[in-house]
Enzyme design. Structure first.
Site, short mmCIF file in Angstrom:
data_model
loop_
_atom_site.label_atom_id
_atom_site.label_comp_id
_atom_site.label_asym_id
_atom_site.label_seq_id
_atom_site.Cartn_x
_atom_site.Cartn_y
_atom_site.Cartn_z
N SER A 126 -1.67 59.04 17.66
CA SER A 126 -1.39 58.54 16.31
C SER A 126 -0.04 59.04 15.82
O SER A 126 0.40 60.15 16.17
CB SER A 126 -2.49 59.06 15.39
OG SER A 126 -2.12 58.90 14.05
N TYR A 151 -8.25 66.30 11.99
CA TYR A 151 -8.13 65.04 12.75
C TYR A 151 -6.75 64.97 13.43
O TYR A 151 -6.65 64.73 14.63
CB TYR A 151 -8.32 63.84 11.82
CG TYR A 151 -7.73 62.56 12.37
CD1 TYR A 151 -8.35 61.89 13.42
CD2 TYR A 151 -6.52 62.06 11.89
CE1 TYR A 151 -7.78 60.75 13.96
CE2 TYR A 151 -5.95 60.92 12.42
CZ TYR A 151 -6.58 60.27 13.46
OH TYR A 151 -6.00 59.15 14.00
N LYS A 155 -5.39 65.13 17.66
CA LYS A 155 -4.49 64.23 18.40
C LYS A 155 -3.38 65.05 19.07
O LYS A 155 -3.00 64.79 20.22
CB LYS A 155 -3.91 63.16 17.47
CG LYS A 155 -4.93 62.18 16.96
CD LYS A 155 -5.58 61.37 18.08
CE LYS A 155 -6.73 60.51 17.63
NZ LYS A 155 -7.52 59.93 18.73
C1 UD1 Z 1 -3.84 57.90 8.14
C2 UD1 Z 1 -3.08 58.45 9.33
C3 UD1 Z 1 -3.46 57.74 10.59
C4 UD1 Z 1 -4.94 57.74 10.77
C5 UD1 Z 1 -5.57 57.07 9.58
C6 UD1 Z 1 -7.06 57.10 9.76
C7 UD1 Z 1 -0.83 59.22 8.75
C8 UD1 Z 1 0.61 58.85 8.61
N1 UD1 Z 1 -1.65 58.24 9.14
O1 UD1 Z 1 -3.27 56.67 7.84
O2 UD1 Z 1 -2.90 58.40 11.67
O3 UD1 Z 1 -5.29 57.06 11.93
O4 UD1 Z 1 -5.21 57.79 8.39
O5 UD1 Z 1 -7.76 56.87 8.61
O6 UD1 Z 1 -1.24 60.34 8.55
N2 UD1 Z 1 -3.89 53.65 -0.05
C9 UD1 Z 1 -4.09 53.33 -1.39
N3 UD1 Z 1 -5.34 53.06 -1.81
C10 UD1 Z 1 -6.43 53.11 -0.98
C11 UD1 Z 1 -6.21 53.43 0.38
C12 UD1 Z 1 -4.93 53.72 0.81
O7 UD1 Z 1 -3.15 53.28 -2.18
O8 UD1 Z 1 -7.55 52.88 -1.44
C13 UD1 Z 1 -2.53 53.92 0.42
C14 UD1 Z 1 -2.32 55.32 0.97
O9 UD1 Z 1 -1.93 56.20 -0.03
C15 UD1 Z 1 -1.23 55.06 2.02
C16 UD1 Z 1 -1.48 53.63 2.49
O10 UD1 Z 1 -2.29 53.04 1.49
O11 UD1 Z 1 0.01 55.10 1.41
C17 UD1 Z 1 -2.21 53.57 3.83
O12 UD1 Z 1 -3.34 54.41 3.76
P1 UD1 Z 1 -4.46 54.42 4.91
O13 UD1 Z 1 -4.86 53.03 5.23
O14 UD1 Z 1 -5.53 55.36 4.47
O15 UD1 Z 1 -3.71 54.97 6.17
P2 UD1 Z 1 -2.84 56.31 6.37
O16 UD1 Z 1 -3.25 57.35 5.42
O17 UD1 Z 1 -1.41 55.92 6.42
#
Ligand code: UD1
Length: 340
Positions: A126, A151, A155
């Site tokens: 990841s 987690y 990795k």
């Molecule tokens: C993270 C990890 C990734 C892991 C994944 C598993 C990093 C860079 N990435 O992804 O390796 O496999 O988690 O779950 O550490 N968001 C919102 N509202 C929501 C959900 C998310 O605003 O309800 C935003 C988050 O703040 C983020 C983006 O959407 O900016 C993506 O979030 P998400 O889909 O949870 O993935 P990551 O956190 O990037």
């Protein structure tokens, strides 16, 4: 027909990879403990490929079962290892579960690969290993930063275990694929992401909100130093990601690798903000998505996207599908599972 073992093959990325492997002429054996997946996925895969993959319910933590499995299945040409837990928050609450489930299983698998002369292994890593990057886009040369969750640490440790093992076993060949943010579903809507409980990831939360399962999406912060204040990620269509596994596996099977442990970023190379994802979803579906901006989520990095030059040039693989494709397939999948 070469036989490939796919661990966690009923999961989100695993199931899409099984489809691509079967479509490329491989015979697939799936093992999965169904901890975060369902047997229905097997039907979904079969309805796409018209070929039921072999399936065994097996928990890789039970070493005796792993040993027994490899005794019963001869002539496995390669392994793609997805089986692992992947929820960042849960890993903070249950570190030992994460270390056992993600690390001991890899060790048992590598031990059996050695015992049975299986030399080709693809590992699910990841972009989380980079932490908050110093430079964007991120190349594979970027330093691995101290993990911010158990987690993420699993990795990093897994990559080290593989590297150390490759060092002393020149016959073993491994590729670690560092995924950015996979989204979307197979265009048939027969397989897709199936989050258990409240989705933690952005796109399943968006599609569930659009389906009326959730009242509104919370955007975690709009005061970051980005163009619109929301976080930036590299969202890759899961089918593109699945295809990267097939290409990486073929590289190993054809002995085209240049070292016996290689690492590739698998992303699109393009950063998209949370607010841009919402806008794209609204455009693709022609609906308004209810959302509100809330506090930042602890542990979120501001901006991450891949430099994909290495995968493009060395693997000969490139992400081809657009954000719009990914979001419309995710929405089609959500509608399919909700019967709407
Ligand atoms: C993270 C990890 C990734 C892991 C994944 C598993 C990093 C860079 N990435 O992804 O390796 O496999 O988690 O779950 O550490 N968001 C919102 N509202 C929501 C959900 C998310 O605003 O309800 C935003 C988050 O703040 C983020 C983006 O959407 O900016 C993506 O979030 P998400 O889909 O949870 O993935 P990551 O956190 O990037």
């Amino acid at each position: 027909m070469k036989k490939i073992l796919v661990t966690g093959g009923l999961g989100y990325i695993g199931s899409h990879t099984v489809v691509e492997l079967q479509n490329s002429g491989f015979e697939v054996i799936i093992i999965d403990n169904l901890s975060n997946s369902s047997l229905n996925v097997l039907e979904g895969i079969t309805s796409i490929t018209k070929k039921p993959p072999i399936f065994e319910r097996l928990d890789l933590r039970i070493k005796a079962d792993v040993i027994d499995f490899f005794h019963r299945h001869e002539q496995i040409a390669g392994v793609i290892h997805f089986a692992a837990s992947k929820a960042v928050g849960e890993s903070v609450e249950q570190p030992l579960h994460y270390y056992e489930n993600n690390i001991s299983t890899l060790i048992y698998l590598l031990q059996e690969c050695k015992a049975h002369g299986i030399h080709n292994v693809i590992f699910s890593s990841s972009c989380t290993v980079y932490g908050e990057p110093d430079r964007l886009p991120i190349t594979e040369e970027a330093p691995v930063k101290k993990a911010t969750s158990p987690y993420g640490n699993t990795k990093q440790i897994s990559e080290e275990i593989i590297e150390d093992t490759c060092e002393v076993d020149p016959q073993l060949k491994c590729i670690a694929l560092r995924y950015f943010n996979p989204i979307g579903a197979h265009h048939s809507a027969m397989i897709g992401e199936l989050p258990v409980g409240v989705p933690q990831n952005l796109v399943p939360f968006i599609t569930q909100t659009a389906a009326g399962v959730r009242k509104e999406l919370s955007v975690f912060g709009n005061d970051y130093e980005t163009s619109d204040g929301s976080c930036i990620r590299d969202y890759i269509h899961v089918v593109d990601l699945a295809k990267a596994h097939v290409v990486a596996l073929e590289r190993l099977l054809q002995n085209n690798n240049t070292s016996n442990f290689e690492i590739f970023n698998v992303g699109t190379g393009k950063g998209t903000s949370v607010l841009e994802v919402i806008k794209a979803f609204e455009t693709v579906t022609g609906t308004k998505l209810p959302y509100k901006v809330v506090e930042r989520r602890p542990g979120d990095v501001v901006s991450v996207y891949a430099d994909t030059t290495k995968a493009n040039e060395i693997l000969g693989w490139k992400a081809e599908r657009s954000m719009e494709d990914a979001l419309s397939s995710a929405w089609k999948w959500e509608q399919h599972i909700r019967n709407i």
